[in-house]
Enzyme design. Sequence first.
Site, PDB file in Angstrom:
ATOM      1  N   HIS A 153       0.800  -1.120   0.186  1.00 61.87           N
ATOM      2  CA  HIS A 153       0.147   0.018  -0.100  1.00 61.87           C
ATOM      3  C   HIS A 153       0.595   1.545  -0.287  1.00 61.87           C
ATOM      4  CE1 HIS A 153      -4.044  -1.712   1.311  1.00 61.87           C
ATOM      5  NE2 HIS A 153      -3.868  -2.718   0.290  1.00 61.87           N
ATOM      6  N   TYR A 195      -8.964   6.009   7.210  1.00 64.87           N
ATOM      7  CA  TYR A 195      -8.849   5.940   8.952  1.00 64.87           C
ATOM      8  C   TYR A 195     -10.507   6.952   8.612  1.00 64.87           C
ATOM      9  CZ  TYR A 195      -4.679   3.612   9.913  1.00 64.87           C
ATOM     10  OH  TYR A 195      -4.343   2.639  10.580  1.00 64.87           O
ATOM     11  N   PRO A 231      -4.140   0.528  18.778  1.00 63.66           N
ATOM     12  CA  PRO A 231      -3.295   0.018  17.503  1.00 63.66           C
ATOM     13  C   PRO A 231      -4.270   1.463  16.312  1.00 63.66           C
ATOM     14  CG  PRO A 231      -6.089  -0.814  18.295  1.00 63.66           C
ATOM     15  CD  PRO A 231      -5.254   0.478  19.310  1.00 63.66           C
ATOM     16  N   LYS A 264       1.492  -0.025  14.824  1.00 63.56           N
ATOM     17  CA  LYS A 264       2.338   0.071  15.057  1.00 63.56           C
ATOM     18  C   LYS A 264       2.868  -0.642  16.278  1.00 63.56           C
ATOM     19  CE  LYS A 264       4.845   3.349  13.508  1.00 63.56           C
ATOM     20  NZ  LYS A 264       4.127   3.341  12.272  1.00 63.56           N
ATOM     21  N   TYR A 271       3.707   6.565  10.004  1.00 64.94           N
ATOM     22  CA  TYR A 271       3.138   5.910   9.661  1.00 64.94           C
ATOM     23  C   TYR A 271       4.216   4.088   8.844  1.00 64.94           C
ATOM     24  CZ  TYR A 271      -0.696   2.973   8.561  1.00 64.94           C
ATOM     25  OH  TYR A 271      -1.651   1.836   8.453  1.00 64.94           O
TER      26      TYR A 271
HETATM   27  P1  RFL Z   1       1.359 -11.199  21.546  1.00 63.47           P
HETATM   28  O1  RFL Z   1       0.858 -11.008  20.301  1.00 63.47           O
HETATM   29  O2  RFL Z   1       0.515 -10.903  22.483  1.00 63.47           O
HETATM   30  O3  RFL Z   1       1.836 -13.001  21.808  1.00 63.47           O
HETATM   31  C1  RFL Z   1       2.804 -12.909  23.571  1.00 63.47           C
HETATM   32  C2  RFL Z   1       1.967 -14.804  23.596  1.00 63.47           C
HETATM   33  O4  RFL Z   1       2.653 -15.072  24.482  1.00 63.47           O
HETATM   34  C3  RFL Z   1       1.575 -16.130  24.568  1.00 63.47           C
HETATM   35  N1  RFL Z   1       1.719 -16.596  26.450  1.00 63.47           N
HETATM   36  C4  RFL Z   1       2.365 -16.923  26.965  1.00 63.47           C
HETATM   37  N2  RFL Z   1       3.228 -18.200  27.383  1.00 63.47           N
HETATM   38  C5  RFL Z   1       3.779 -19.147  28.184  1.00 63.47           C
HETATM   39  N3  RFL Z   1       3.638 -18.525  28.731  1.00 63.47           N
HETATM   40  C6  RFL Z   1       3.051 -17.720  29.332  1.00 63.47           C
HETATM   41  N4  RFL Z   1       3.157 -18.221  30.479  1.00 63.47           N
HETATM   42  C7  RFL Z   1       2.080 -16.739  28.334  1.00 63.47           C
HETATM   43  N5  RFL Z   1       2.048 -15.675  28.343  1.00 63.47           N
HETATM   44  C8  RFL Z   1       1.524 -15.732  27.716  1.00 63.47           C
HETATM   45  C9  RFL Z   1       0.620 -15.626  24.518  1.00 63.47           C
HETATM   46  O5  RFL Z   1      -0.675 -16.839  23.932  1.00 63.47           O
HETATM   47  C10 RFL Z   1       0.955 -15.180  22.943  1.00 63.47           C
HETATM   48  O6  RFL Z   1       1.287 -16.361  22.352  1.00 63.47           O
HETATM   49  O7  RFL Z   1       2.736 -10.006  22.007  1.00 63.47           O
HETATM   50  P2  RFL Z   1       4.028 -10.025  20.164  1.00 63.47           P
HETATM   51  O8  RFL Z   1       4.831 -10.625  20.214  1.00 63.47           O
HETATM   52  O9  RFL Z   1       4.864  -8.744  21.781  1.00 63.47           O
HETATM   53  O10 RFL Z   1       3.080  -8.788  19.847  1.00 63.47           O
HETATM   54  C11 RFL Z   1       2.274  -7.640  19.945  1.00 63.47           C
HETATM   55  C12 RFL Z   1       1.706  -7.757  18.499  1.00 63.47           C
HETATM   56  O11 RFL Z   1       0.051  -9.351  18.600  1.00 63.47           O
HETATM   57  C13 RFL Z   1       0.442  -6.489  18.686  1.00 63.47           C
HETATM   58  O12 RFL Z   1       1.500  -5.612  19.314  1.00 63.47           O
HETATM   59  C14 RFL Z   1       0.176  -6.051  17.635  1.00 63.47           C
HETATM   60  O13 RFL Z   1      -1.187  -6.892  17.628  1.00 63.47           O
HETATM   61  C15 RFL Z   1      -0.491  -4.664  17.951  1.00 63.47           C
HETATM   62  N6  RFL Z   1      -2.065  -4.387  16.632  1.00 63.47           N
HETATM   63  C16 RFL Z   1      -1.250  -3.657  15.448  1.00 63.47           C
HETATM   64  N7  RFL Z   1       0.319  -3.937  15.387  1.00 63.47           N
HETATM   65  C17 RFL Z   1       0.483  -3.727  14.635  1.00 63.47           C
HETATM   66  O14 RFL Z   1       2.010  -2.715  14.146  1.00 63.47           O
HETATM   67  N8  RFL Z   1      -0.223  -2.790  13.102  1.00 63.47           N
HETATM   68  C18 RFL Z   1      -1.706  -3.526  13.220  1.00 63.47           C
HETATM   69  O15 RFL Z   1      -2.391  -2.800  12.111  1.00 63.47           O
HETATM   70  C19 RFL Z   1      -2.203  -3.246  14.663  1.00 63.47           C
HETATM   71  N9  RFL Z   1      -3.284  -4.035  14.660  1.00 63.47           N
HETATM   72  C20 RFL Z   1      -2.994  -5.173  16.519  1.00 63.47           C
HETATM   73  C21 RFL Z   1      -3.830  -4.639  16.190  1.00 63.47           C
HETATM   74  C22 RFL Z   1      -3.832  -5.521  18.143  1.00 63.47           C
HETATM   75  C23 RFL Z   1      -5.306  -5.475  18.210  1.00 63.47           C
HETATM   76  N10 RFL Z   1      -5.746  -6.374  19.315  1.00 63.47           N
HETATM   77  C24 RFL Z   1      -6.612  -6.938  18.851  1.00 63.47           C
HETATM   78  C25 RFL Z   1      -4.698  -5.697  20.666  1.00 63.47           C
HETATM   79  C26 RFL Z   1      -5.446  -4.044  16.127  1.00 63.47           C
HETATM   80  C27 RFL Z   1      -5.963  -4.884  16.956  1.00 63.47           C
HETATM   81  C28 RFL Z   1      -6.982  -4.553  16.988  1.00 63.47           C
HETATM   82  C1  PHB Z   2      -5.865  -3.850  10.969  1.00 63.34           C
HETATM   83  O1  PHB Z   2      -6.028  -4.183   9.383  1.00 63.34           O
HETATM   84  O2  PHB Z   2      -6.003  -4.653  11.721  1.00 63.34           O
HETATM   85  C2  PHB Z   2      -5.759  -2.490  11.148  1.00 63.34           C
HETATM   86  C3  PHB Z   2      -5.034  -1.348  10.473  1.00 63.34           C
HETATM   87  C4  PHB Z   2      -4.380  -0.245  10.474  1.00 63.34           C
HETATM   88  C5  PHB Z   2      -4.466  -0.080  12.123  1.00 63.34           C
HETATM   89  C6  PHB Z   2      -5.131  -0.838  12.753  1.00 63.34           C
HETATM   90  C7  PHB Z   2      -5.692  -2.185  12.475  1.00 63.34           C
HETATM   91  O3  PHB Z   2      -4.269   0.815  12.522  1.00 63.34           O
END
Ligand code: RFL
Ligand code: PHB
Length: 392
Positions: A72, A202, A294, A298, A386
């Site tokens: 993108h 957005y 989110p 990032k 971004y």
């Molecule tokens: P995770 O992905 O939470 O993984 C942690 C892992 O640890 C496990 N765990 C354990 N394992 C063993 N023993 C224990 N005691 C444990 N406790 C926990 C868990 O089961 C899990 O598998 O952390 P990590 O690896 O640091 O990754 C971070 C990302 O997942 C997170 O920052 C992103 O998902 C945030 N996020 C977004 N980030 C982006 O860069 N771009 C995006 O577009 C974006 N959109 C989002 C998002 C997060 C969202 N939510 C649901 C919070 C959109 C949403 C809706």
């Molecule tokens: C997504 O596709 O889940 C998404 C994209 C952009 C954001 C957050 C989540 O800022």
Amino acid sequence: MRTTVGIIGAGPAGLLLARLLRNAGIDSVVLESRDRSYVEHRQRAGILEQGTVDVLRAAGAGERMDREGLRHDGIELRFAGRRHRVDFPALTGGRSVMVYAQTEVCKDLIALQLADGGPLLFEAEALAVEGAETDRPRVRFRRGGPDGAEDVLECDYVVGCDGFWGVARAAVPDGRTFERTYPYGWLGVLADVAPSHDELVYARHDRGFALLSMRSPSVSRLYLQVPADTDADSWSDDEIWAELERRFETRDDWTLDRGPITQKSVTPMRSYVHEPMRHGRLFLAGDAAHIVPPTGAKGLNLAVGDVVTLARALAHRTGGGSDELLDAYSATCLRRVWQAERFSYDMTTLLHRAPGATPFDDRLQLARLDRFASSRAAETDLAEAYTGFPIG
Ligand code: RFL
Ligand code: PHB
């Protein structure tokens, strides 16, 4: 069990760290509390910064991403019925982002790890990190689900990649936390319908924020700002589509295509940083150390930056070098983390309508948005942030 680097958590941070270490000839064991299917299907991030894409490619994990990911070159800001496109390559000297879901990044990294015979234990829950200040830190964990037997993983280093709710952070005793919660969350849905726009939208609206994103050319990912305590099931599919239509309204003939909603959930919004990201031989990476709302996309990208920095430092140390890079790890990461905190906060407050917002607040938001449409400097600042801050 014994290993050089014990990694807690098989999210993007833990999985990529294991891959980077393996490429550097350092052995590790990954402990993950959930099962493989859960980790591979947890619906979360969608946007990979240019730097993240480069890291995944260099790590040998970019093959399917390059085939199936969608490059993108911009996003659309939508406000007061207007549409303004921010052109990333034109503003940043050629940078772009990739739409490739976190679920797919995790699937690719898990497949690589298992194909290499790299130890990755599912349903192995870390209970505590012990002896972080010694040369032999240990992870006490339970194998095979809640009724399984306890075991100990002895390590030279332990890395807590266990997300916000994990156990590793509790073993960093004298840290400081910085936190902000927001009085709203996101209702996120997956829908089997082609995205109604070919780039992310957005939208700021008097009724609240909305985001149009995608998972593939035939699957849309959409979000609505909702009150923080909302139950996702209290919204019917028709209500969700009707509200999305209102918030994405334009003055031109743009329309939102509807389709079957296959998943819906509510995510709270939080800004959180734990300093330092290290205690002795225990290091924190990714969501275990910091959370961003989110809106700036990032979170996953920060996790990638952390583990790249850490893998470099561990390779330096285990290759006969000094502790210098390990000692600098926390400060190096936190600089980038706070830039992402700032940007995510700015994007969130720019686009969401806070409860109790006054007409003055609304006008200020519109003026801030209008800056992007009228100032190349303002737009460049957004595009640089971004598409990503440099790692390390
Ligand atoms: P995770 O992905 O939470 O993984 C942690 C892992 O640890 C496990 N765990 C354990 N394992 C063993 N023993 C224990 N005691 C444990 N406790 C926990 C868990 O089961 C899990 O598998 O952390 P990590 O690896 O640091 O990754 C971070 C990302 O997942 C997170 O920052 C992103 O998902 C945030 N996020 C977004 N980030 C982006 O860069 N771009 C995006 O577009 C974006 N959109 C989002 C998002 C997060 C969202 N939510 C649901 C919070 C959109 C949403 C809706
Ligand atoms: C997504 O596709 O889940 C998404 C994209 C952009 C954001 C957050 C989540 O800022």
